[in-house]
Write a protein that holds these residues in place. Structure first.
Motif, short mmCIF file in Angstrom:
data_model
loop_
_atom_site.label_atom_id
_atom_site.label_comp_id
_atom_site.label_asym_id
_atom_site.label_seq_id
_atom_site.Cartn_x
_atom_site.Cartn_y
_atom_site.Cartn_z
N PRO A 569 0.88 -1.21 0.25
CA PRO A 569 0.33 0.17 0.08
C PRO A 569 0.85 1.25 -0.04
CG PRO A 569 -0.07 -0.87 2.04
CD PRO A 569 0.67 -2.26 1.02
N LEU A 570 2.31 1.31 0.09
CA LEU A 570 3.18 2.70 0.98
C LEU A 570 3.55 2.75 -1.23
CD1 LEU A 570 4.48 2.08 4.38
CD2 LEU A 570 3.00 3.48 3.60
N GLN A 571 3.52 1.69 -1.34
CA GLN A 571 4.12 1.77 -2.72
C GLN A 571 3.19 2.68 -3.33
OE1 GLN A 571 5.85 -1.95 -3.19
NE2 GLN A 571 7.44 -1.44 -2.57
N GLU A 572 2.17 1.99 -4.10
CA GLU A 572 0.84 2.55 -4.73
C GLU A 572 0.79 4.11 -4.31
OE1 GLU A 572 -3.62 1.10 -5.82
OE2 GLU A 572 -2.80 0.30 -4.25
N ALA A 573 0.82 4.17 -2.78
CA ALA A 573 0.30 5.62 -2.69
C ALA A 573 1.32 6.59 -2.89
CB ALA A 573 0.83 5.76 -0.94
N THR A 574 2.82 6.36 -3.02
CA THR A 574 3.93 7.14 -3.62
C THR A 574 3.50 6.90 -4.80
OG1 THR A 574 5.86 5.47 -1.41
CG2 THR A 574 6.38 7.20 -3.65
N THR A 575 3.36 6.38 -5.80
CA THR A 575 2.90 6.32 -6.99
C THR A 575 1.74 7.34 -7.13
OG1 THR A 575 3.70 3.90 -7.97
CG2 THR A 575 2.17 5.08 -9.42
N ILE A 576 1.00 7.14 -6.37
CA ILE A 576 0.15 7.67 -6.79
C ILE A 576 0.25 9.85 -6.68
CG2 ILE A 576 -2.32 9.14 -5.74
CD1 ILE A 576 -3.02 6.23 -5.52
N ARG A 577 1.34 9.84 -5.46
CA ARG A 577 1.90 10.86 -5.33
C ARG A 577 2.69 11.42 -6.20
NH1 ARG A 577 -2.75 12.65 -1.57
NH2 ARG A 577 -2.07 12.49 0.62
N ARG A 578 3.42 10.78 -5.77
CA ARG A 578 4.50 10.81 -7.94
C ARG A 578 3.06 11.72 -8.68
NH1 ARG A 578 7.43 5.62 -7.65
NH2 ARG A 578 8.81 6.16 -6.04
N GLU A 579 2.49 11.34 -9.21
CA GLU A 579 1.54 11.58 -10.45
C GLU A 579 0.36 12.70 -9.27
OE1 GLU A 579 -1.26 8.85 -11.13
OE2 GLU A 579 -0.04 7.17 -12.16
N GLN A 580 0.07 12.75 -8.91
CA GLN A 580 -0.09 14.88 -8.17
C GLN A 580 0.38 14.84 -8.30
OE1 GLN A 580 -1.79 12.52 -4.71
NE2 GLN A 580 -4.00 12.21 -5.05
N ALA A 581 1.46 14.92 -7.78
CA ALA A 581 2.76 16.20 -6.99
C ALA A 581 3.62 16.77 -8.97
CB ALA A 581 4.46 15.44 -6.99
N ALA A 582 3.38 15.81 -10.37
CA ALA A 582 3.73 15.64 -11.23
C ALA A 582 2.61 16.75 -12.10
CB ALA A 582 3.67 14.67 -12.52
N GLY A 583 1.11 17.09 -11.61
CA GLY A 583 0.15 18.15 -11.80
C GLY A 583 0.89 19.50 -10.91
N ASP A 584 0.26 19.29 -9.49
CA ASP A 584 0.46 20.32 -9.35
C ASP A 584 1.95 20.48 -8.15
OD1 ASP A 584 -0.21 22.17 -7.67
OD2 ASP A 584 -1.92 21.95 -7.63
N PHE A 585 2.87 20.74 -8.20
CA PHE A 585 3.93 20.21 -7.25
C PHE A 585 3.52 21.55 -6.13
CE2 PHE A 585 7.77 20.64 -4.81
CZ PHE A 585 8.33 19.46 -4.91
N PRO A 586 3.95 22.39 -6.28
CA PRO A 586 3.44 23.02 -4.76
C PRO A 586 2.25 22.60 -3.87
CG PRO A 586 3.34 24.80 -6.86
CD PRO A 586 3.39 23.64 -7.47
N PHE A 587 1.04 21.82 -4.06
CA PHE A 587 -0.08 21.68 -2.94
C PHE A 587 -0.19 20.11 -3.03
CE2 PHE A 587 -3.74 19.47 -2.74
CZ PHE A 587 -4.47 20.42 -1.21
N TYR A 588 0.83 19.33 -3.74
CA TYR A 588 0.80 17.80 -3.07
C TYR A 588 2.18 17.64 -2.54
CZ TYR A 588 -3.39 16.81 -5.43
OH TYR A 588 -4.88 16.57 -5.70
N ALA A 589 3.43 18.13 -3.35
CA ALA A 589 4.80 17.76 -2.90
C ALA A 589 5.15 17.57 -1.51
CB ALA A 589 5.64 19.89 -2.88
N GLU A 590 4.67 17.96 -0.63
CA GLU A 590 4.50 17.76 1.06
C GLU A 590 4.16 16.20 1.09
OE1 GLU A 590 3.86 20.92 4.10
OE2 GLU A 590 3.37 22.62 2.47
N TYR A 591 3.01 16.24 0.89
CA TYR A 591 2.14 15.38 0.96
C TYR A 591 2.97 14.12 0.17
CZ TYR A 591 -2.10 17.19 1.90
OH TYR A 591 -3.11 18.40 1.87
N LEU A 592 3.84 13.98 -0.77
CA LEU A 592 4.92 13.07 -1.24
C LEU A 592 5.79 12.47 -0.98
CD1 LEU A 592 5.51 11.38 -3.66
CD2 LEU A 592 6.43 13.35 -5.17
N GLU A 593 7.11 14.00 -0.12
CA GLU A 593 7.82 14.15 0.68
C GLU A 593 6.93 12.82 1.70
OE1 GLU A 593 9.79 13.85 4.49
OE2 GLU A 593 7.74 15.79 3.66
N GLN A 594 5.96 12.87 2.73
CA GLN A 594 5.49 12.46 3.81
C GLN A 594 5.41 10.66 2.98
OE1 GLN A 594 2.19 14.05 4.84
NE2 GLN A 594 3.34 15.78 5.34
N THR A 595 5.10 10.13 2.26
CA THR A 595 4.75 9.73 1.64
C THR A 595 6.63 8.34 1.30
OG1 THR A 595 2.47 9.61 0.74
CG2 THR A 595 3.78 7.66 -0.10
#
Length: 649
Positions: A569-595
């Motif tokens: 589940p952590l690897q799948e969460a990381t994949t989703i966060r990467r995609e989200q950060a690629a589209g909107d880095f300022p908003f999702y970057a912190e979530y990606l870093e935490q994951t």
């Protein structure tokens, strides 16, 4: 006082440097600057930073990082600011994170400690000796009131007194008259330069050039030329005005022009006295000044990017308006009413200063605060000052509408949370909850808002450390969203909306520390199930918190000792966060870093060091980008991540 401290420090063996912000140069990527060298037998370096409140927060924290990250010599830094609030919270926290000892002191006006008449007499005697005035002094002006609350104001009165005696004139009395007298002496200086053939522009053009310089500060020649063009100063040949101004006011830096009028107070008075319809009829006033700020700030979209002077000019105008009501009413209010987003450039200290201007209407401050970003480290400290200031106005406007009253408290809570004041934020969100709980039975719309704020309150209580109340709020939130989703199951649009909100509520509930591990796993699995029911294809909608649910599922499995199972589940969460950060880095970057951080820890725990190293390297890259945008929040975390990466090698 700073000069005296510098002298005493030099006498005690310290090497002293003054630090100036490089805002008069074109913007460029940050690069670490080496510390100046201390003398061979020095105790260490003392760096004095004046006008620290005018530095962008990122630049100030970058400077701190540079200075504290270069080892010896011993280092002291003195930051001096006019503003007591709205700028220091982020830099001071950053220094603490860097391991520095930090202190602060708000200096009262020296005129509260020393008799003003005594201060005036001492300054008058020294000015008299310097100017060769031997005639007996006249009766000093009345020095009471706020107009003479600073040492500078008293010294200006003494200088004007001595010069008037020397010229056989009646000395000025009020603060405005004193500033007018001294500024007319400046005007005489311009006329003398022209009569001597050293300059050629007339006094009126010179005054407009000095006005521009006082607003913007020193600039590179191309930007200064643009400023004068905007203000229609010496049309056809603004360069001549720049050249003549440089004769009277040579620039401190060789590659700049438009050195401002000093001291600051005199420059601000010049700006005010140039504007007609002030508290006194001024011979300096001219109709040209009335629309000058509007002309100066008339930007087309994107045309102000990379310019340093709009920030300085707006700060100067705000500080002038604090003492001159007609500047606030005739220039600042119209300017910010037409362009409220301008204050985004001015920084937190300037935002805090706005609430000190009595003549600014609450409607304007309300509009400014509403337009500020939800979260921005450059603005958060000032944003909460404005939010506090306008809350009484908003509550009056809300009247007896409990829903509107609740949202006012919620807005203030968000600003307080952004500055880390969780206790005060909780007080506001509790009032929000109380009001919505009263009206929730009256309609599903109110239940929806109650659930939304319960979810947020759960996060806020968790940050405050009240884990029991956090769990209680999150559970209530989940129950409400489940009931709303069930009620509207036959209305797909509303059902999907409530199910989407439920994914966030379940994900947050799964992160509550007071939840037993087995129950936490059950909640996380339910959150993932609901999320997957709303996902069609490979794309995860932004209003479905699948990544957060998966992240908490991995944590729940880990807490139960099921380490290998936690990875998927952590690897799948990381994949989703990467995609989200690629589209909107300022908003999702912190979530990606935490994951990424969680996944690194879990991989390392099960012995997959090579995989952990790759994820840790990715985390460092994300944090470097975050630290470039906000070093105050992320520099210490970046250092921790870099050390973790090194340990995994």
């Amino acid at each position: 006082m700073a000069e005296e401290f510098a002298r005493e420090s030099r006498d005690a063996g310290w090497t002293v440097f003054q630090v100036r912000h490089g805002s008069d140069r074109p913007a460029r990527p940050h690069a670490r600057s080496p510390l100046p060298e201390a003398d061979g037998d020095s105790e260490g370096l003392l760096l004095i930073v004046d006008y620290a409140d005018r530095w962008p927060a990122r630049d100030l924290t970058d400077f701190m990082t540079d200075c504290t990250g270069q080892g010896d010599p011993a280092l002291r830094m003195l930051f001096i600011a006019r503003a007591a609030t709205g700028w220091w919270s982020t830099p001071s926290k950053h220094l603490w994170d860097l391991g520095a000892q930090v202190g602060e002191r708000e200096l009262p006006a020296l005129t509260e400690e020393i008799d003003r008449a005594t201060l005036f007499a001492a300054a008058r005697d020294h000015f008299g000796a310097a100017l060769g005035v031997t005639a007996p002094p006249r009766t000093p002006p009345e020095l009471g009131g706020d107009g003479f609350a600073t040492v500078l104001a008293v010294h200006m009165a003494a200088l004007a007194e001595v010069d008037a005696v020397r010229r056989g004139q009646d000395p000025p009395r009020s603060p405005a008259e004193i500033s007018t007298y001294l500024l007319l002496r400046e005007q005489t200086y311009w006329e003398q330069l022209r009569a001597a053939g050293q300059t050629s522009i007339p006094p009126a053009t010179f005054a407009r050039t000095v006005y521009a310089a006082t607003l913007t500060g020193a600039l590179p020649w191309p930007q200064a030329h643009e400023v004068l063009t905007r203000l229609d100063v010496n049309p056809g040949d603004p360069g001549l005005a720049l050249d003549d101004h440089g004769v009277a006011y040579p620039a401190r830096e060789q590659d700049t022009v438009l050195e401002p009028l000093y001291p600051d107070r005199l420059g601000e008075d010049f700006i005010a006295l140039m504007l007609p319809n002030g508290p006194m009829r001024s011979v300096l006033s001219t109709a040209w000044t009335t629309q000058a700020p509007q002309r100066l700030f008339a930007f087309s979209d994107g045309s102000a990017e990379g310019l340093s002077w709009p920030r300085r000019a707006l700060i100067t105008l705000i500080e002038t308006a604090q003492r001159w009501d007609h500047v606030a009413e005739r220039q600042l209010v119209p300017l910010l009413t037409a362009q409220p987003a301008l204050v985004h450039r001015a920084g937190s200290a300037a935002l805090s200063a706005l609430v000190q201007i009595p003549s600014l209407p609450p409607e304007l401050l309300d509009s400014i605060e509403s337009g500020l970003p939800f979260r921005n480290p450059e603005l958060d400290a000032g944003a909460v000052e404005i939010a506090r200031h306008v809350t009484p106005y908003r509550l009056r406007r809300a009247g007896r509408d409990p829903s509107a009253l609740a949202e006012v408290h919620a807005d203030l809570a968000s600003r307080l949370q952004n500055t880390g004041n969780y206790a005060a934020a909780v007080t506001e969100i509790e009032e929000t909850l109380r009001l919505f709980e009263e009206i929730a039975p009256k309609g599903d719309r109110h239940q929806d808002r109650l659930a939304f704020h319960l979810d947020w309150a759960g996060v806020m209580y968790e940050l405050k450390g009240d884990h029991v109340r956090a769990l209680e709020c999150s559970r209530k939130c989940v129950t409400l969203y489940e009931e709303l989703a069930a009620k509207y199951k036959d209305r797909p649009k509303l059902y999907d909306r409530f199910q989407g909100r439920l994914t966030y509520a379940l994900a947050n509930l799964a992160g509550r520390r007071r939840l037993a591990p087995a129950e936490r796993l059950k909640v996380a699995e339910e959150a993932v199930r609901v999320c997957r029911s709303l996902v069609q294809g490979d794309s995860v909608p932004h209003d479905v918190e699948l990544a957060g649910a998966l992240n908490n599922l991995g944590d729940a499995l880990h807490a139960l000792g099921r380490y290998e199972e936690s990875l998927a589940p952590l690897q799948e969460a990381t994949t989703i966060r990467r995609e989200q950060a690629a589209g909107d880095f300022p908003f999702y970057a912190e979530y990606l870093e935490q994951t990424l951080s969680t996944l690194t820890d879990h991989l390392a725990l099960v012995g997959r060091r090579k995989a952990a190293q790759g994820i840790a390297r990715e985390r460092v890259g994300v944090l470097r980008r975050l630290a470039e945008a906000d070093s105050g929040r992320f520099t210490a975390l970046l250092a921790e991540a870099e050390q973790q990466l090194e340990d995994l090698r």
